[in-house]
Scaffold this active site. Structure first.
Site, PDB file in Angstrom:
ATOM      1  N   GLU A   1       0.808  -1.216   0.000  1.00 49.59           N
ATOM      2  CA  GLU A   1       0.000   0.000   0.000  1.00 49.59           C
ATOM      3  C   GLU A   1       0.847   1.275   0.000  1.00 49.59           C
ATOM      4  O   GLU A   1       0.381   2.324  -0.405  1.00 49.59           O
ATOM      5  CB  GLU A   1      -0.944  -0.007   1.209  1.00 49.59           C
ATOM      6  CG  GLU A   1      -1.975  -1.117   1.116  1.00 49.59           C
ATOM      7  CD  GLU A   1      -2.742  -1.341   2.399  1.00 49.59           C
ATOM      8  OE1 GLU A   1      -3.737  -2.062   2.339  1.00 49.59           O
ATOM      9  OE2 GLU A   1      -2.349  -0.830   3.454  1.00 49.59           O
TER      10      GLU A   1
ATOM     11  N   ASP B   1     -12.278  -6.789  -2.087  1.00 45.13           N
ATOM     12  CA  ASP B   1     -13.109  -7.991  -1.958  1.00 45.13           C
ATOM     13  C   ASP B   1     -14.464  -7.584  -1.386  1.00 45.13           C
ATOM     14  O   ASP B   1     -14.667  -6.441  -1.016  1.00 45.13           O
ATOM     15  CB  ASP B   1     -12.423  -9.028  -1.038  1.00 45.13           C
ATOM     16  CG  ASP B   1     -12.142  -8.454   0.345  1.00 45.13           C
ATOM     17  OD1 ASP B   1     -11.012  -7.982   0.569  1.00 45.13           O
ATOM     18  OD2 ASP B   1     -13.064  -8.411   1.178  1.00 45.13           O
TER      19      ASP B   1
HETATM   20  N1  ADE Z   1      -9.023  -5.547   4.066  1.00 44.31           N
HETATM   21  C1  ADE Z   1      -9.351  -5.891   2.807  1.00 44.31           C
HETATM   22  N2  ADE Z   1     -10.414  -6.722   2.799  1.00 44.31           N
HETATM   23  C2  ADE Z   1     -10.760  -6.901   4.095  1.00 44.31           C
HETATM   24  C3  ADE Z   1     -11.755  -7.674   4.738  1.00 44.31           C
HETATM   25  N3  ADE Z   1     -12.599  -8.428   4.042  1.00 44.31           N
HETATM   26  N4  ADE Z   1     -11.814  -7.635   6.097  1.00 44.31           N
HETATM   27  C4  ADE Z   1     -10.939  -6.890   6.808  1.00 44.31           C
HETATM   28  N5  ADE Z   1      -9.989  -6.158   6.254  1.00 44.31           N
HETATM   29  C5  ADE Z   1      -9.886  -6.156   4.909  1.00 44.31           C
END
Ligand code: ADE
Length: 232
Positions: free
Chosen positions: A13, A200
């Site tokens: 990042e 996601d």
């Molecule tokens: N960072 C990226 N995706 C995530 C998720 N599903 N839960 C917690 N932190 C995250």
């Protein structure tokens, strides 16, 4: 003169931004490397906090005490809790809260830290506007939404937990540092904004999607941050 902290949880990042900055010094503290210098004409400190709320909180306190930063941007990726936020889209924080704090037995709201007087830490209005403007400028194909970041020391990868975070907290995205950064910024009276690209959907597909989309998503938010620091 402003000095903006840019915090990412993972190397991915922050590596793009670090590669673009002019470094004047690197200071190591609490296992973190603070890159002090300039980016796009602005004074910045770029740091990888490490994952989770404890790392993030320590990082903010060091940025306040040692670097006297005037603004904080948290960049990175997150899981979507909002049907309008697809993988690759960007969430600009309106506010942030801890989804894993529970003192409801004493009458506090879910997520409310006792005796603090607030549950949602509001992001700085001006930084939100600058983030939106930069998003329109640099990520022209990108869809940005303003909303709520909910944070906890858990990777969210189940439909049931996701549904609870939406029902209890009206979260728009879930990640693992934002509320701690917001909380630390609030205590130190430093304006902040969180900018997260969606990697996601925080459900049963998250484990599969996250490694696939993590890099592209992180690059999305890094481009935005690089542009916006120049206007702070
Ligand atoms: N960072 C990226 N995706 C995530 C998720 N599903 N839960 C917690 N932190 C995250």
């Amino acid at each position: 003169m402003s000095k903006t902290a840019i915090i990412g949880a993972m190397e991915l990042e922050v590596e793009t931004l670090k590669a673009k900055m002019t470094v004047s010094q690197v200071i190591k503290k609490a296992g973190m490397e603070f890159y002090d210098g300039s980016l796009n004409g602005a004074r910045v400190v770029i740091v990888r906090s490490g994952v989770g709320k404890v790392n993030a909180a320590l990082c903010v306190q060091i940025l306040a005490d040692i670097f006297q930063v005037t603004h904080i941007i948290n960049t990175g990726v997150a899981g979507s809790l909002n049907a309008k936020l697809d993988i690759g889209d960007i969430l600009i924080s309106k506010d942030a809260l801890h989804h894993d704090v529970d003192a409801t037995i004493f009458g506090y709201k879910p997520g409310e830290v006792p005796q603090l007087g607030l549950r949602e830490f509001p992001a700085d209005e001006r930084l939100m506007q600058l983030a939106k403007a930069s998003c329109e400028k640099v990520n022209t194909d990108c869809h940005a939404v303003t909303g709520r970041v909910v944070s906890g020391d858990q990777f969210i990868s189940s439909r049931e937990v996701k549904a609870r975070l939406i029902a209890d907290f009206q979260g728009d995205c879930a990640e693992m540092e934002g509320a701690s950064i917001a909380h630390g910024a609030y205590l130190n009276q430093i304006p902040f904004v969180i900018i997260r690209a969606i990697s996601d959907k925080a459900d049963d597909s998250a484990e599969m999607d996250y490694p696939t989309f993590e890099k592209a998503a992180a690059l999305h938010s890094a481009a935005l941050v690089e542009d916006m620091v120049a206007s702070i």
